[in-house]
Design a protein around this motif. Sequence first.
Motif, PDB file in Angstrom:
ATOM      1  N   LYS A  35     -88.554 -68.799 -28.628  1.00 43.81           N
ATOM      2  CA  LYS A  35     -89.752 -68.447 -27.796  1.00 43.81           C
ATOM      3  C   LYS A  35     -89.419 -68.816 -26.253  1.00 43.81           C
ATOM      4  CE  LYS A  35     -93.133 -68.838 -31.618  1.00 43.81           C
ATOM      5  NZ  LYS A  35     -94.556 -69.389 -31.706  1.00 43.81           N
ATOM      6  N   TRP A  36     -88.461 -69.984 -26.049  1.00 40.17           N
ATOM      7  CA  TRP A  36     -88.562 -70.289 -24.913  1.00 40.17           C
ATOM      8  C   TRP A  36     -87.462 -69.521 -23.992  1.00 40.17           C
ATOM      9  CZ3 TRP A  36     -83.747 -73.475 -23.240  1.00 40.17           C
ATOM     10  CH2 TRP A  36     -83.979 -74.099 -21.999  1.00 40.17           C
ATOM     11  N   ASP A  37     -88.265 -69.134 -22.850  1.00 40.72           N
ATOM     12  CA  ASP A  37     -87.307 -68.558 -21.855  1.00 40.72           C
ATOM     13  C   ASP A  37     -87.393 -69.018 -20.415  1.00 40.72           C
ATOM     14  OD1 ASP A  37     -86.084 -66.606 -20.130  1.00 40.72           O
ATOM     15  OD2 ASP A  37     -88.002 -64.969 -20.193  1.00 40.72           O
ATOM     16  N   PRO A  38     -85.924 -69.945 -20.130  1.00 39.29           N
ATOM     17  CA  PRO A  38     -85.794 -70.474 -19.151  1.00 39.29           C
ATOM     18  C   PRO A  38     -86.056 -69.651 -17.581  1.00 39.29           C
ATOM     19  CG  PRO A  38     -83.888 -70.570 -20.194  1.00 39.29           C
ATOM     20  CD  PRO A  38     -84.716 -69.993 -21.383  1.00 39.29           C
ATOM     21  N   PHE A  39     -85.738 -68.405 -17.881  1.00 41.00           N
ATOM     22  CA  PHE A  39     -85.206 -67.627 -17.049  1.00 41.00           C
ATOM     23  C   PHE A  39     -86.627 -66.714 -16.525  1.00 41.00           C
ATOM     24  CE2 PHE A  39     -81.778 -67.551 -19.718  1.00 41.00           C
ATOM     25  CZ  PHE A  39     -80.852 -68.285 -19.008  1.00 41.00           C
ATOM     26  N   GLN A  40     -87.656 -67.128 -17.110  1.00 37.58           N
ATOM     27  CA  GLN A  40     -88.995 -66.374 -16.835  1.00 37.58           C
ATOM     28  C   GLN A  40     -89.420 -66.554 -15.402  1.00 37.58           C
ATOM     29  OE1 GLN A  40     -91.497 -67.005 -19.944  1.00 37.58           O
ATOM     30  NE2 GLN A  40     -92.283 -68.695 -18.937  1.00 37.58           N
ATOM     31  N   GLU A  41     -90.042 -65.544 -14.734  1.00 42.46           N
ATOM     32  CA  GLU A  41     -90.749 -65.593 -13.435  1.00 42.46           C
ATOM     33  C   GLU A  41     -91.831 -66.823 -13.594  1.00 42.46           C
ATOM     34  OE1 GLU A  41     -89.616 -64.785 -10.554  1.00 42.46           O
ATOM     35  OE2 GLU A  41     -87.813 -64.003 -11.592  1.00 42.46           O
ATOM     36  N   PRO A  42     -92.008 -67.646 -12.809  1.00 43.76           N
ATOM     37  CA  PRO A  42     -93.144 -68.414 -12.574  1.00 43.76           C
ATOM     38  C   PRO A  42     -94.439 -67.651 -12.506  1.00 43.76           C
ATOM     39  CG  PRO A  42     -91.641 -69.035 -10.671  1.00 43.76           C
ATOM     40  CD  PRO A  42     -91.167 -68.045 -11.519  1.00 43.76           C
ATOM     41  N   LYS A  43     -95.402 -68.386 -13.399  1.00 40.45           N
ATOM     42  CA  LYS A  43     -96.765 -67.502 -13.474  1.00 40.45           C
ATOM     43  C   LYS A  43     -97.318 -67.842 -12.274  1.00 40.45           C
ATOM     44  CE  LYS A  43     -97.023 -67.703 -18.460  1.00 40.45           C
ATOM     45  NZ  LYS A  43     -97.876 -68.283 -19.546  1.00 40.45           N
ATOM     46  N   ASP A  44     -98.457 -67.006 -11.849  1.00 38.13           N
ATOM     47  CA  ASP A  44     -99.324 -67.327 -10.800  1.00 38.13           C
ATOM     48  C   ASP A  44    -100.199 -68.481 -11.288  1.00 38.13           C
ATOM     49  OD1 ASP A  44    -101.064 -66.935  -8.473  1.00 38.13           O
ATOM     50  OD2 ASP A  44    -101.970 -65.426  -9.404  1.00 38.13           O
ATOM     51  N   PRO A  45    -100.473 -69.384 -10.347  1.00 35.36           N
ATOM     52  CA  PRO A  45    -101.237 -70.435 -10.801  1.00 35.36           C
ATOM     53  C   PRO A  45    -102.736 -70.076 -11.574  1.00 35.36           C
ATOM     54  CG  PRO A  45    -100.275 -71.056  -8.652  1.00 35.36           C
ATOM     55  CD  PRO A  45    -100.006 -69.676  -9.088  1.00 35.36           C
ATOM     56  N   ILE A  46    -103.423 -69.015 -11.151  1.00 37.71           N
ATOM     57  CA  ILE A  46    -104.740 -68.503 -11.499  1.00 37.71           C
ATOM     58  C   ILE A  46    -104.350 -68.145 -13.004  1.00 37.71           C
ATOM     59  CG2 ILE A  46    -105.805 -66.233 -11.521  1.00 37.71           C
ATOM     60  CD1 ILE A  46    -107.313 -68.693  -9.839  1.00 37.71           C
ATOM     61  N   ASP A  47    -102.928 -67.440 -13.360  1.00 38.66           N
ATOM     62  CA  ASP A  47    -102.836 -67.173 -14.577  1.00 38.66           C
ATOM     63  C   ASP A  47    -102.760 -68.367 -15.627  1.00 38.66           C
ATOM     64  OD1 ASP A  47    -102.991 -64.327 -13.844  1.00 38.66           O
ATOM     65  OD2 ASP A  47    -100.644 -64.308 -13.890  1.00 38.66           O
ATOM     66  N   ILE A  48    -102.238 -69.499 -15.207  1.00 34.06           N
ATOM     67  CA  ILE A  48    -101.864 -70.575 -16.026  1.00 34.06           C
ATOM     68  C   ILE A  48    -103.237 -71.234 -16.562  1.00 34.06           C
ATOM     69  CG2 ILE A  48    -100.999 -73.006 -15.898  1.00 34.06           C
ATOM     70  CD1 ILE A  48     -98.806 -71.627 -13.866  1.00 34.06           C
ATOM     71  N   ARG A  49    -104.156 -71.002 -15.540  1.00 30.25           N
ATOM     72  CA  ARG A  49    -105.340 -71.824 -16.117  1.00 30.25           C
ATOM     73  C   ARG A  49    -106.325 -70.795 -16.947  1.00 30.25           C
ATOM     74  NH1 ARG A  49    -104.935 -76.912 -14.895  1.00 30.25           N
ATOM     75  NH2 ARG A  49    -106.865 -77.396 -14.128  1.00 30.25           N
ATOM     76  N   LYS A  50    -105.995 -69.694 -17.516  1.00 28.65           N
ATOM     77  CA  LYS A  50    -106.777 -68.908 -17.965  1.00 28.65           C
ATOM     78  C   LYS A  50    -106.511 -69.360 -19.608  1.00 28.65           C
ATOM     79  CE  LYS A  50    -108.035 -65.393 -14.911  1.00 28.65           C
ATOM     80  NZ  LYS A  50    -107.887 -64.216 -14.698  1.00 28.65           N
ATOM     81  N   ASP A  51    -107.851 -69.381 -20.448  1.00 26.93           N
ATOM     82  CA  ASP A  51    -107.603 -69.308 -21.827  1.00 26.93           C
ATOM     83  C   ASP A  51    -107.406 -67.957 -22.597  1.00 26.93           C
ATOM     84  OD1 ASP A  51    -110.248 -68.269 -21.682  1.00 26.93           O
ATOM     85  OD2 ASP A  51    -110.732 -69.350 -23.376  1.00 26.93           O
ATOM     86  N   LYS A  52    -107.352 -67.833 -23.849  1.00 26.24           N
ATOM     87  CA  LYS A  52    -107.326 -66.788 -24.694  1.00 26.24           C
ATOM     88  C   LYS A  52    -108.579 -65.608 -24.315  1.00 26.24           C
ATOM     89  CE  LYS A  52    -105.031 -69.004 -28.524  1.00 26.24           C
ATOM     90  NZ  LYS A  52    -104.968 -69.359 -29.913  1.00 26.24           N
ATOM     91  N   THR A  53    -109.628 -66.034 -23.863  1.00 25.52           N
ATOM     92  CA  THR A  53    -110.639 -65.250 -23.488  1.00 25.52           C
ATOM     93  C   THR A  53    -110.697 -64.498 -22.140  1.00 25.52           C
ATOM     94  OG1 THR A  53    -112.303 -66.856 -22.761  1.00 25.52           O
ATOM     95  CG2 THR A  53    -112.167 -66.282 -25.187  1.00 25.52           C
ATOM     96  N   GLN A  54    -109.518 -64.895 -21.350  1.00 25.02           N
ATOM     97  CA  GLN A  54    -109.233 -64.813 -20.035  1.00 25.02           C
ATOM     98  C   GLN A  54    -110.314 -65.483 -19.169  1.00 25.02           C
ATOM     99  OE1 GLN A  54    -106.503 -63.122 -19.095  1.00 25.02           O
ATOM    100  NE2 GLN A  54    -106.131 -63.772 -21.179  1.00 25.02           N
TER     101      GLN A  54
END
Length: 117
Positions: A35-54
């Motif tokens: 599942k690990w992808d060391p090449f993926q683009e960094p996420k927008d910080p706002i996206d990182i802080r959302k849960d499964k319910t968005q």
Amino acid sequence: MNDFTPEEIEKRKKAIFDAMGKRGQRQILKKGYDKWDPFQEPKDPIDIRKDKTQRTSQELIREFLSRIEHEDYSNTYAQGALEMCLGIINDEERIRGMFDFACWYKTLLHQEGHDTL
């Protein structure tokens, strides 16, 4: 990474993994090397802080605390709820353990005819 063949990508991925420290490798293996992808683009910080319910952590904690009378909780209570909220969103193992225990304990109390906390 679109310019590389799947074999070249896997070779580079393995090289990155092998160059990591043991602790980092354990974290990746725990979540799954495939599942690990060391090449993926960094996420927008706002996206990182959302849960499964968005919802963001602020939305979750505001919604949770708004359902409780302000007089019924302290700053310490609210801080504990916020710590759990952030830990769940960030998928922290320590918090998952606390959450799983709390769910299990609530079920145990209910099964044995006790009031919850």
